[in-house]
Design a protein around this motif. Sequence first.
Motif, PDB file in Angstrom:
ATOM      1  N   SER A 114       0.834  -1.206   0.000  1.00 58.29           N
ATOM      2  CA  SER A 114       0.000   0.000   0.000  1.00 58.29           C
ATOM      3  C   SER A 114       0.868   1.255   0.000  1.00 58.29           C
ATOM      4  O   SER A 114       0.382   2.342  -0.315  1.00 58.29           O
ATOM      5  CB  SER A 114      -0.927  -0.001   1.216  1.00 58.29           C
ATOM      6  OG  SER A 114      -0.161   0.011   2.415  1.00 58.29           O
ATOM      7  N   ARG A 115       2.128   1.112   0.318  1.00 56.97           N
ATOM      8  CA  ARG A 115       3.039   2.269   0.379  1.00 56.97           C
ATOM      9  C   ARG A 115       3.617   2.670  -0.977  1.00 56.97           C
ATOM     10  O   ARG A 115       4.200   3.743  -1.093  1.00 56.97           O
ATOM     11  CB  ARG A 115       4.156   1.981   1.367  1.00 56.97           C
ATOM     12  CG  ARG A 115       3.604   1.841   2.770  1.00 56.97           C
ATOM     13  CD  ARG A 115       4.672   1.518   3.749  1.00 56.97           C
ATOM     14  NE  ARG A 115       4.110   1.515   5.094  1.00 56.97           N
ATOM     15  CZ  ARG A 115       4.714   1.017   6.128  1.00 56.97           C
ATOM     16  NH1 ARG A 115       5.903   0.471   6.009  1.00 56.97           N
ATOM     17  NH2 ARG A 115       4.143   1.057   7.317  1.00 56.97           N
ATOM     18  N   ALA A 116       3.518   1.810  -1.956  1.00 54.24           N
ATOM     19  CA  ALA A 116       3.953   2.125  -3.325  1.00 54.24           C
ATOM     20  C   ALA A 116       5.395   2.630  -3.385  1.00 54.24           C
ATOM     21  O   ALA A 116       5.699   3.568  -4.107  1.00 54.24           O
ATOM     22  CB  ALA A 116       2.994   3.120  -3.984  1.00 54.24           C
ATOM     23  N   MET A 117       6.284   1.993  -2.641  1.00 55.18           N
ATOM     24  CA  MET A 117       7.702   2.381  -2.650  1.00 55.18           C
ATOM     25  C   MET A 117       8.511   1.441  -3.556  1.00 55.18           C
ATOM     26  O   MET A 117       9.633   1.071  -3.257  1.00 55.18           O
ATOM     27  CB  MET A 117       8.254   2.372  -1.223  1.00 55.18           C
ATOM     28  CG  MET A 117       7.679   3.471  -0.349  1.00 55.18           C
ATOM     29  SD  MET A 117       8.284   3.454   1.356  1.00 55.18           S
ATOM     30  CE  MET A 117      10.041   3.709   1.159  1.00 55.18           C
ATOM     31  N   TYR A 118       7.940   1.097  -4.693  1.00 54.30           N
ATOM     32  CA  TYR A 118       8.593   0.168  -5.611  1.00 54.30           C
ATOM     33  C   TYR A 118       9.923   0.697  -6.128  1.00 54.30           C
ATOM     34  O   TYR A 118      10.831  -0.074  -6.434  1.00 54.30           O
ATOM     35  CB  TYR A 118       7.658  -0.195  -6.777  1.00 54.30           C
ATOM     36  CG  TYR A 118       7.337   0.979  -7.663  1.00 54.30           C
ATOM     37  CD1 TYR A 118       8.121   1.267  -8.763  1.00 54.30           C
ATOM     38  CD2 TYR A 118       6.258   1.812  -7.369  1.00 54.30           C
ATOM     39  CE1 TYR A 118       7.847   2.355  -9.569  1.00 54.30           C
ATOM     40  CE2 TYR A 118       5.971   2.900  -8.165  1.00 54.30           C
ATOM     41  CZ  TYR A 118       6.768   3.168  -9.261  1.00 54.30           C
ATOM     42  OH  TYR A 118       6.498   4.253 -10.046  1.00 54.30           O
ATOM     43  N   LYS A 134      -0.854  -1.822 -11.108  1.00 52.71           N
ATOM     44  CA  LYS A 134      -1.793  -0.809 -10.620  1.00 52.71           C
ATOM     45  C   LYS A 134      -1.096   0.531 -10.801  1.00 52.71           C
ATOM     46  O   LYS A 134       0.053   0.702 -10.384  1.00 52.71           O
ATOM     47  CB  LYS A 134      -2.150  -1.038  -9.148  1.00 52.71           C
ATOM     48  CG  LYS A 134      -3.060  -2.212  -8.927  1.00 52.71           C
ATOM     49  CD  LYS A 134      -3.620  -2.201  -7.531  1.00 52.71           C
ATOM     50  CE  LYS A 134      -4.644  -3.303  -7.344  1.00 52.71           C
ATOM     51  NZ  LYS A 134      -5.163  -3.316  -5.980  1.00 52.71           N
ATOM     52  N   GLU A 135      -1.782   1.465 -11.399  1.00 58.31           N
ATOM     53  CA  GLU A 135      -1.170   2.751 -11.744  1.00 58.31           C
ATOM     54  C   GLU A 135      -0.584   3.476 -10.535  1.00 58.31           C
ATOM     55  O   GLU A 135       0.392   4.216 -10.656  1.00 58.31           O
ATOM     56  CB  GLU A 135      -2.190   3.646 -12.460  1.00 58.31           C
ATOM     57  CG  GLU A 135      -1.586   4.882 -13.082  1.00 58.31           C
ATOM     58  CD  GLU A 135      -0.425   4.588 -14.037  1.00 58.31           C
ATOM     59  OE1 GLU A 135       0.552   5.373 -14.013  1.00 58.31           O
ATOM     60  OE2 GLU A 135      -0.479   3.621 -14.811  1.00 58.31           O
ATOM     61  N   ASP A 136      -1.152   3.251  -9.342  1.00 58.23           N
ATOM     62  CA  ASP A 136      -0.660   3.942  -8.150  1.00 58.23           C
ATOM     63  C   ASP A 136       0.626   3.322  -7.594  1.00 58.23           C
ATOM     64  O   ASP A 136       1.174   3.806  -6.597  1.00 58.23           O
ATOM     65  CB  ASP A 136      -1.738   3.994  -7.060  1.00 58.23           C
ATOM     66  CG  ASP A 136      -2.135   2.619  -6.532  1.00 58.23           C
ATOM     67  OD1 ASP A 136      -1.598   1.584  -6.998  1.00 58.23           O
ATOM     68  OD2 ASP A 136      -3.010   2.578  -5.638  1.00 58.23           O
ATOM     69  N   GLY A 137       1.132   2.268  -8.231  1.00 56.98           N
ATOM     70  CA  GLY A 137       2.399   1.672  -7.809  1.00 56.98           C
ATOM     71  C   GLY A 137       2.294   0.702  -6.639  1.00 56.98           C
ATOM     72  O   GLY A 137       3.310   0.283  -6.092  1.00 56.98           O
TER      73      GLY A 137
END
Length: 188
Positions: free
Chosen positions: A136-140, A166-169
């Motif tokens: 959920s943090r999208a720190m990819y 997912k576009e939000d990462g």
Amino acid sequence: MKGVVFTEFLELVEIKFGMQMVDDIITASDLESGGAYTAVGTYKFGEMVSLLTELSKRTQLSIDDLLYTYAQHFFTVIKSSYPGFLESYSDPIEMLSSIEDHIHVEVLKIYPDAQLPTFKTLEKSENTLTLDYLSSRAMYSFGLGLMHETFKFFNIDFDIRLEKLKEDGTHVRFFIERKNGYSKSRSL
């Protein structure tokens, strides 16, 4: 989020941009902690988002670029703090494919309340690895930076592509390929 993530981030900001920048982003952010972090403490992820957002505004670098740069710094911390851990692997693909079942298990022994992303190995061969990142943090971009540093540590030429599922990462697929074999020589 564990305090070590904050303390090392602020150290990187000081190294790259100076102590004044550290003061500026802390002052401009609405931080419940007031910006006072200890490595063993636990803090809200929103504080990291605030710090990154403020740094991005001031440097004109994207948050993804900042996270990637931070991963490079954080890998040096791993190398110096846990050299035996890195030495326990002889191959970067093996190491990256063990994130969920070994590396995160070890991290949780040190930081039992750490909230870690999920890495699912979808396909693995001697020279390729396909991983899904879910968080959920999208720190990819932080993960991407750590992957790049892992291959550099093993002195292996590589290619890593990613696809945002997912576009939000929050769900990203990494396609990792070793090129030209590998060298066992590496430096700590």
